[in-house]
Write a protein that holds these residues in place. Structure first.
Motif, PDB file in Angstrom:
ATOM      1  N   PRO A   1       0.839  -1.214   0.000  1.00  0.00           N
ATOM      2  CA  PRO A   1       0.000   0.000   0.000  1.00  0.00           C
ATOM      3  C   PRO A   1       0.868   1.257   0.000  1.00  0.00           C
ATOM      4  O   PRO A   1       1.886   1.311   0.691  1.00  0.00           O
ATOM      5  CB  PRO A   1      -0.793  -0.119   1.303  1.00  0.00           C
ATOM      6  CG  PRO A   1      -0.797  -1.583   1.620  1.00  0.00           C
ATOM      7  CD  PRO A   1       0.519  -2.111   1.116  1.00  0.00           C
ATOM      8  N   ALA A   2       0.459   2.257  -0.753  1.00  0.00           N
ATOM      9  CA  ALA A   2       1.210   3.524  -0.799  1.00  0.00           C
ATOM     10  C   ALA A   2       1.051   4.268   0.523  1.00  0.00           C
ATOM     11  O   ALA A   2       0.014   4.181   1.187  1.00  0.00           O
ATOM     12  CB  ALA A   2       0.709   4.388  -1.952  1.00  0.00           C
ATOM     13  N   THR A   3       2.088   5.000   0.892  1.00  0.00           N
ATOM     14  CA  THR A   3       2.029   5.781   2.141  1.00  0.00           C
ATOM     15  C   THR A   3       1.083   6.967   2.004  1.00  0.00           C
ATOM     16  O   THR A   3       0.723   7.577   2.997  1.00  0.00           O
ATOM     17  CB  THR A   3       3.425   6.311   2.507  1.00  0.00           C
ATOM     18  OG1 THR A   3       3.925   7.064   1.402  1.00  0.00           O
ATOM     19  CG2 THR A   3       4.361   5.161   2.811  1.00  0.00           C
TER      20      THR A   3
ATOM     21  N   GLU B   1       2.925   8.325  -3.509  1.00  0.00           N
ATOM     22  CA  GLU B   1       4.342   8.440  -3.161  1.00  0.00           C
ATOM     23  C   GLU B   1       5.066   7.163  -3.578  1.00  0.00           C
ATOM     24  O   GLU B   1       4.676   6.066  -3.169  1.00  0.00           O
ATOM     25  CB  GLU B   1       4.460   8.641  -1.644  1.00  0.00           C
ATOM     26  CG  GLU B   1       5.867   8.776  -1.107  1.00  0.00           C
ATOM     27  CD  GLU B   1       6.411  10.198  -1.218  1.00  0.00           C
ATOM     28  OE1 GLU B   1       5.593  11.144  -1.231  1.00  0.00           O
ATOM     29  OE2 GLU B   1       7.637  10.342  -1.301  1.00  0.00           O
TER      30      GLU B   1
END
Lengths: 390, 390
Positions: B27-29, B118
């Protein structure tokens, strides 16, 4: 003249019959800069414009909205039923996808960042941005020993806080509802402008407001901080030993939040800000779930809190108080509120019973509002002037 | 064993041939709390999951992305090309509608609040949230006489600002790019965490950072403040005399912003915060359009600024300096930077020419980045240690 009047009358009658919305649409104040839609009219309807050239169906999450139809410009248009004054969360629906409206600002509620729209309220002046001295809304990060995480919070400091650095202030700990977070009171709640305006009119004492994340009872599991710079490293989890908080589910068990508040947050606030760090100068209030937390935590910690506010979140009954002598001595104000469209009868009766027992207890009913932010903005406006009077 | 190796080799070869993405998605931050998508992999691709049951076509605004296809769970999946390390704005496309991704956090860029993702950078540690003393990011409103509006800004105060209330600080005025606003540096720029981390390592002097809205050259017209409580009253325009700012178009004419900064914002900051209010202790920097503004405004006001930072926004050439003797005396640092994927050759040559002329001028090139936030986060990290050294 008579003819014109007749035409106008018949036109009005026609509008009433066909239930056409009033045609005095204006861009909502919750729109992104420069966006003409969504619009609101004097009846309290919201009209949307959605650019979705290839979509089969477009709609929104407000129940009983009109059918959305393509206009001459190829965009989809639709409008809502009559909505209450104040602030409402929503999402668009495009061919079954529930997505934020690209025209609105985004707010955290209903467990997600999404769209919302403001229906101008008759009393909106009390939370309007005015040319008065402004406090500051400070975004803070602090390390919580009890959970070994960096926690995120907001702190409102009143106007003049940085001027006279010898002055110390009482603190109100102010909590959001279920599915909301620490951004709610400062953003859609307008807590800062409510306080700035009350202070400009001399209607309240200045105090600090501290706003923490109180947990999400609906959370399936871990959750990152929101409306804050995301932790860049947490995807790998390797270079950030004290990473962002992984928030546990609460399921209306408030003990984790109680520990975070009592053991970590209050000491942090007292050591970082110029507070008057004693029971007479510490209040707690909250809306909905935050009100339930306020009841549970203040009753268990009467040595820490003197002023109690429960907004649309139940009330304190005589049976909740195990030691009335101590409660009478410690609780300076018990404030309970509901929107008139909620069922506040039991709460009102409890407030009256407390008053009969000699407690300074106040019931407030927000006119023509339900379980929504307009009730809670008004509750803060009514509650603040009762705080820290001696 | 040999067979297994052979299978693995052929599997790898197959992946390379068909350009299948590496299957190490995380998962992206930049996701909203608890959201599993979008995901990023070790190659720097982003994979999306979009629930749009009735849609005919789903995609995203990243060019050269894969076709989005329905998975076994009925949701749409697709992934991007290899992206640079750092932060990228995007939107989803659902049957022709360009909408924010309901799974991502929202950021202001490209002239709107929308989604971003990100890609973890190898050097992400310098802007990570760590258990170090944290400064505060303060949201402020102040009244601007020159424009007769309430203006919105953010101020970073360093750790300890509230502790020793006799200490005064220098100030860096730090500007966003075109299509961005005053929220950019504090949010996606991670200016606060960059400073907190530099300070914890003793690599920079503590200073205040003041972040104002520098105008939108693409604006069609009026624009409301963003990422801030919207002015509740402005839809009617009746009860808020000093309403929220109506921001004019700039079209790269910076004079309105120059007036706001010089006549209103700097005096407000100096009167509200414990600044050292003189030229040697005042810096200005900005990215892209903010860099151009920095050049224009500092050259016109060398009596006000001593340290100059231009990030991906041109440079100062010898021909820009009308009075070299004064410039030499007043300008303590001229810092210029570009991403390596931008064309910084002319800027680098200008920096070298300034240095030959006896100016303390520094050129920085951000490795493997383009005209994006990773270049500018790194630029702030390189620029800050050069400030206010004497």
């Amino acid at each position: 003249m008579l003819l014109v009047s007749a035409l106008i009358l018949s036109s009005d009658a026609c509008i009433a019959q066909t239930n056409e919305p009033a045609n005095d649409w204006k861009p909502a104040t919750t729109n992104q800069g420069g966006k003409e839609y969504p619009q609101v009219n004097s009846e309290g309807r919201v009209k949307f414009r959605v650019v979705a050239p290839e979509a089969k169906t477009v709609g929104c999450t407000f129940r009983d909205s009109s059918e959305f139809k393509k206009g001459d410009d190829g965009a989809w248009y639709g409008y809502t039923r009559l909505l209450d004054e104040g602030f409402h969360y929503y999402m668009l629906k495009i061919d079954g996808a529930e997505v934020p409206d690209p025209n609105s600002l985004f707010f955290y509620g209903a467990g997600r960042w999404g769209s919302a729209v403001e229906i101008p309220a008759k009393d909106r002046d009390f939370y309007a941005l005015k040319d008065v001295p402004h406090g500051q809304l400070r975004e803070i990060w602090y390390f919580s020993k009890s959970s070994n995480t960096n926690r995120h919070a907001f702190v409102y400091t009143p106007p003049g806080y940085d001027k006279d650095t010898r002055k110390r202030y009482p603190v109100l700990y102010l909590q959001h509802g279920a599915g909301e977070d620490e951004t709610g009171w400062g953003h859609q709640g307008h807590a800062g402008w409510i306080m700035d305006n009350l202070l400009a009119e001399g209607k309240t004492k200045p105090f600090i407001i501290a706003m923490e994340f109180g947990g999400n009872p609906f959370a399936a599991g871990a959750r990152r901080p929101t409306n804050a710079p995301p932790a860049s490293a947490s995807a790998s989890g390797t270079n950030n030993a004290a990473g962002p908080e992984r928030r546990p589910a609460f399921n209306f068990n408030f003990s984790a939040f109680e520990h975070a508040l009592i053991d970590d947050f209050i000491p942090y606030i007292d050591s970082t800000f110029r507070t008057i760090a004693d029971q007479p100068h510490r209040a707690m209030a909250g809306l909905s779930m935050g009100g339930m937390q306020t009841r549970t935590i203040t009753l268990a910690h009467l040595d820490k809190f003197s002023h109690i506010g429960v907004f649309s979140g139940g009330s304190i009954g005589l049976t909740n108080i195990t030691d009335m002598a101590t409660f009478k001595k410690k609780a300076k104000v018990v404030f309970v509120s509901y929107g008139s469209k909620e069922n506040g009868a039991a709460a009102k009766a409890n407030v009256e019973a407390l008053r009969q027992a000699g407690i300074n207890s106040v019931y407030y009913e927000s006119p023509e509002t339900a379980h929504e932010w307009q009730s809670w903005r008004r509750s803060l406006k009514e509650f603040a002037p009762l705080l820290f009077k001696d």
